[in-house]
Design a protein around this motif. Structure first.
Motif, PDB file in Angstrom:
ATOM      1  N   LYS A 107       0.793  -1.225   0.000  1.00 17.26           N
ATOM      2  CA  LYS A 107       0.000   0.000   0.000  1.00 17.26           C
ATOM      3  C   LYS A 107       0.829   1.280   0.000  1.00 17.26           C
ATOM      4  CE  LYS A 107      -4.064  -2.018   0.157  1.00 17.26           C
ATOM      5  NZ  LYS A 107      -5.047  -1.851  -0.949  1.00 17.26           N
ATOM      6  N   ASP A 108       2.034   1.228   0.548  1.00 26.09           N
ATOM      7  CA  ASP A 108       2.825   2.457   0.659  1.00 26.09           C
ATOM      8  C   ASP A 108       3.713   2.703  -0.561  1.00 26.09           C
ATOM      9  OD1 ASP A 108       4.439   0.312   1.119  1.00 26.09           O
ATOM     10  OD2 ASP A 108       5.551   1.220   2.790  1.00 26.09           O
ATOM     11  N   VAL A 137      -0.699   0.010  -6.965  1.00 23.45           N
ATOM     12  CA  VAL A 137       0.360  -0.386  -6.034  1.00 23.45           C
ATOM     13  C   VAL A 137       0.771  -1.813  -6.377  1.00 23.45           C
ATOM     14  CG1 VAL A 137      -0.483   1.131  -4.212  1.00 23.45           C
ATOM     15  CG2 VAL A 137      -1.270  -1.257  -4.298  1.00 23.45           C
ATOM     16  N   GLU A 140      -1.547  -5.361  -6.703  1.00 20.01           N
ATOM     17  CA  GLU A 140      -2.944  -4.992  -6.933  1.00 20.01           C
ATOM     18  C   GLU A 140      -3.255  -5.092  -8.423  1.00 20.01           C
ATOM     19  OE1 GLU A 140      -5.448  -1.364  -5.240  1.00 20.01           O
ATOM     20  OE2 GLU A 140      -4.060  -0.729  -6.818  1.00 20.01           O
TER      21      GLU A 140
END
Length: 237
Positions: A107-108, A137, A140
């Motif tokens: 996610k980051d 990301v 995904e």
């Protein structure tokens, strides 16, 4: 006892070949002696050379046939090689279904994916991406679309190649579904949407070489499908 006497002039002239017309006639009737051949190659050697020449011609003919056969297999074999290795920025394929079920999004690590479309001069199509960019990301899945239209009054078959920039990111760019390397037939005035379903491998975030890569470009180029036409190397043409 044999006595050697003086030979007569007539006999001597006949032996030496200068005794008048008769001597000349005798010389004309004599069969000329055959000169000894100076060819260094014997009959066996000549036959061996001919056999070798036939062998070389056989090899050349076989190589020509092999090259013709290889040209027909070049596209699928090259596609498989590029997709497996990521050569020239080609997205990797083949293990997507297993990864989708188990991968965890990072996610980051946000990445911008931009889209590009090109058409070879010989292909009279309109081809463009339906979105200029999306943000994803690693780990995904994402879905993008291209649009192609045949504005002419005849049916045309096209085929596309693709690549990813930067090239090093190609090994992490996995396409689950796309239209590349497959012949696409468009009837006169026909327009179609072409989906691209993909994801970026989570290992992208762990590669130090990708630390400064925040933008990835997916590019497609369409060519008219013609017999004997060779597609260019992805990423280098």
């Amino acid at each position: 006892m044999v006595v050697f006497g003086r030979p007569s002039l007539r006999r001597l002239g006949a032996c030496l070949g200068w005794w008048g017309p008769r001597g000349a006639a005798l010389q004309l009737r004599q069969t000329p002696r055959r000169l000894k051949s100076t060819n260094p190659f014997t009959r066996e050697q000549e036959q061996e050379w001919r056999r070798r020449n036939r062998t070389v011609l056989t090899y050349v003919a076989a190589a020509a046939v092999g090259m013709v056969g290889a040209s027909y297999a070049a596209v699928p074999l090259y596609r498989l090689y590029c997709q497996t290795t990521g050569l020239g920025g080609s997205p990797v394929a083949g293990h997507a279904s297993d990864q989708i079920e188990t991968m965890v999004p990072v996610k980051d690590r946000i990445i911008k994916v931009t889209f590009n479309a090109d058409v070879h001069a010989s292909l009279h199509w309109n081809f463009k991406p339906q979105q200029t960019e999306i943000y994803v990301v690693p780990g995904e899945t994402a879905l993008a679309f291209y649009k192609a239209k045949n504005p002419t009054d005849k049916s045309i078959i096209g085929i596309s190649t693709y690549n990813v920039v930067p090239f090093e990111a190609g090994q992490y760019f996995n396409k689950i579904q796309c239209f590349c390397f497959e012949e696409q037939r468009l009837n006169p005035q026909e327009e179609v949407d072409m989906p691209v379903f993909f994801f970026i491998d989570p290992e992208f975030a762990e590669d130090p070489k990708m630390a400064k890569v925040d933008v990835i470009t997916l590019s497609y180029t369409f060519f008219e499908a013609k017999e004997g036409h060779k597609l260019p190397v992805p990423g280098y043409n």
